[in-house]
Design a protein around this motif. Structure first.
Motif, PDB file in Angstrom:
ATOM      1  N   ILE A 118       0.849  -1.178   0.000  1.00 60.62           N
ATOM      2  CA  ILE A 118       0.000   0.000   0.000  1.00 60.62           C
ATOM      3  C   ILE A 118       0.886   1.228   0.000  1.00 60.62           C
ATOM      4  O   ILE A 118       1.858   1.313   0.730  1.00 60.62           O
ATOM      5  N   GLY A 119       0.574   2.208  -0.809  1.00 57.64           N
ATOM      6  CA  GLY A 119       1.484   3.304  -1.070  1.00 57.64           C
ATOM      7  C   GLY A 119       1.601   4.306   0.044  1.00 57.64           C
ATOM      8  O   GLY A 119       0.953   4.247   1.073  1.00 57.64           O
ATOM      9  N   ASP A 160      -7.447   8.507  -2.805  1.00 58.70           N
ATOM     10  CA  ASP A 160      -6.191   7.818  -2.516  1.00 58.70           C
ATOM     11  C   ASP A 160      -6.272   6.330  -2.852  1.00 58.70           C
ATOM     12  O   ASP A 160      -5.292   5.730  -3.309  1.00 58.70           O
ATOM     13  N   GLU A 182      -3.930   4.455  -5.649  1.00 60.09           N
ATOM     14  CA  GLU A 182      -3.143   3.261  -5.319  1.00 60.09           C
ATOM     15  C   GLU A 182      -3.479   2.102  -6.238  1.00 60.09           C
ATOM     16  O   GLU A 182      -2.586   1.375  -6.704  1.00 60.09           O
ATOM     17  N   GLU A 196      -1.810   2.583  -9.502  1.00 55.81           N
ATOM     18  CA  GLU A 196      -0.376   2.287  -9.429  1.00 55.81           C
ATOM     19  C   GLU A 196      -0.126   0.788  -9.491  1.00 55.81           C
ATOM     20  O   GLU A 196       0.820   0.328 -10.158  1.00 55.81           O
TER      21      GLU A 196
END
Length: 487
Positions: free
Chosen positions: A12-13, A250, A254, A257
């Motif tokens: 998780i970023g 968010d 993520e 990504e």
């Protein structure tokens, strides 16, 4: 110790909120699998020294310092019982990746607990060596699956800013499992029936039940859901891990990504195992050999001699409470892992590996010298032996224990990472098996061996001294002249 943490995949970023305590605790809980693995590895050291287990599975021998129960197993039986777990774990680790890809990381861990429990049930119920060995194989398969799937799950689900600490917790949990095994073995060793070893083995049902039941309530890896094109499930899983709504910006960033990383992997194409050994500008061959050999040398430090045969080794050295000494060595292992987790970023991987290798080398030379020269009645020598073993474990736990796995988790490029990692970990388990299998043949007393001659000569000298004293005493009473004076 094999099976330490390997960091790979997409966690998780950094956009994940740092107050998402629930998500951190969920991924940290998976580290409990390390206790299951460490405990199973540690049980055999105590079991093979228990009087009732030796009486059940061994044969009768003369009572001696090294065989106080009057029963023993052969070197071939000892090597088989100890090493067969590593053989099962070797294949379990290889199956871990496809199992995780097919049914998912979460359910793969639950399946691992089921396979492991089958092996525990066989060992608990056994009164014959064959069933006990088969049980060790099944337990090894479960442990191998766990050793691959849990670091994979943690690295893919934990926030990036705390991923290293979360994944390292698995390695620390392994040392805690080893400690728990030695404590329970010490508590049950003198029970006069089969419960002495059955309690020690059956406790593993608790660890498997806690891990599997807990995993039922944890989310699956969002990366696995994305790979299976289940975007809605991935958003829901990531929402639980971050504490944010599934449609939050968010969460969306993520997930995008993760998709981008998976797309990059697909563009690189499938690599074969031969690609891991092709020299080139990115030194893939050098990296692959580094991973394979650093894992091999971690086992060749000899650490599993202590964790597999430590109780027997202390007993053969004349130490009167070998189970308690094994507890002490495992306490050292647990607490000295913490400085290694802290120092890996402060001092660097290479520096700590060199310092650890030098420290362990010095300790091993001294242990070998003391072990083959002192008498089993030499209290000072025994105390020195114990101290050196503890120092040796401290060097390993703070250097080669965690850092060997950190290195192999960092050095491989994306296109060959999975295959190069699998070969590195397989190297660890292969040498683990080889050392566990060969050790009894190298260290056990056999007629005519150096250790056997040393003990025989030591006891013979004591008997000769006693006989000489008994002969001299009457002479002094009758004529008052010593033997030396007559000569």
């Amino acid at each position: 110790m094999a099976g330490g943490a390997v960091v790979s995949g997409n966690g998780i970023g950094a956009n994940a909120p740092k107050n998402a305590i629930a998500g951190i605790l969920m991924t940290a809980f998976a580290a409990f699998g390390g206790i299951l693995y460490g405990y199973d590895t540690g049980t055999i050291a105590g079991i093979q020294a228990m009087p009732n287990w030796l009486e059940t599975f061994g044969h009768q021998v003369p009572v001696s310092t090294t065989n106080p129960s009057g029963y023993a197993i052969t070197s071939s039986q000892q090597s088989l019982v100890v090493s067969i777990l590593s053989a099962g774990t070797f294949f379990g680790a290889l199956f871990g990746a496809p199992v995780g890809d097919i049914i998912g990381r979460k359910w793969g861990i639950i399946l691992s607990c089921l396979v492991f429990s089958i092996g525990v049930a066989m060992q608990t119920a056994s009164t014959a060596m064959a069933l006990f060995v088969v049980g060790r194989v099944f337990a090894g398969l479960g442990v191998g699956l766990v050793s691959t799937l849990i670091p994979m799950y943690q690295s893919e689900c934990s926030p990036r800013w705390i991923r290293g600490a979360v994944v390292s917790a698995y390695q620390w949990a392994i040392t805690i499992g080893l400690l728990l095994a030695s404590v329970i073995a010490n508590a049950t060793q003198n029970r006069p029936d089969h419960s002495s070893y059955r309690i020690l083995i059956a406790v593993q049902f608790i660890w498997a039940a806690v891990l599997s039941s807990g995993m039922v309530f944890l989310p699956e890896s969002p990366r696995w859901f994305i790979k299976k094109h289940r975007d809605a499930d991935a958003a829901a899983a990531l929402s639980r891990l971050t504490g944010l709504p599934a449609d939050h910006e968010d969460v969306t960033i993520e997930l995008d990504e993760i998709r981008a990383n998976l797309h990059a992997e697909e563009e690189l194409g499938e690599s074969s195992y031969l690609d891991c050994f092709k020299p080139g500008y990115n030194k893939i061959l050098f990296r692959t050999l580094t991973g394979i050999f650093i894992q091999a040398w971690q086992q060749l430090t000899g650490i599993n001699f202590i964790f597999y045969y430590g109780t027997t080794f202390f007993q053969n050295s004349g130490i009167h409470n070998p189970f308690l000494i094994s507890v002490a060595t495992n306490i050292v292992n647990v607490f000295m892992t913490l400085p290694g987790m802290w120092g890996v970023e402060r001092f660097g991987r290479r520096t700590l590996l060199i310092v650890g290798a030098i420290g362990m080398c010095v300790c091993e030379f001294l242990i070998a010298i003391i072990g083959v020269t002192i008498s089993v009645e030499n209290k000072s020598g025994q105390q020195g032996l114990i101290a050196l073993v503890c120092i040796y474990i401290a060097f390993f736990a703070s250097t080669w224990g965690p850092i060997a796995f950190v290195v192999v988790g960092e050095i491989f490029p994306l296109n060959v990472r999975a295959k190069a990692l699998s070969m590195s970990i397989a190297s660890n388990w292969l040498w683990n098996f080889a050392i566990a299998y060969a050790t009894p043949y190298l260290v056990n007393d056999v007629p005519g061996s150096a250790a056997s001659r040393r003990r025989c000569s030591s006891s013979g000298a004591r008997r000769a001294s006693a006989a000489s004293s008994s002969r001299r005493a009457p002479k002094k009473e009758t004529d008052g002249v010593s033997i030396e004076e007559k000569v």
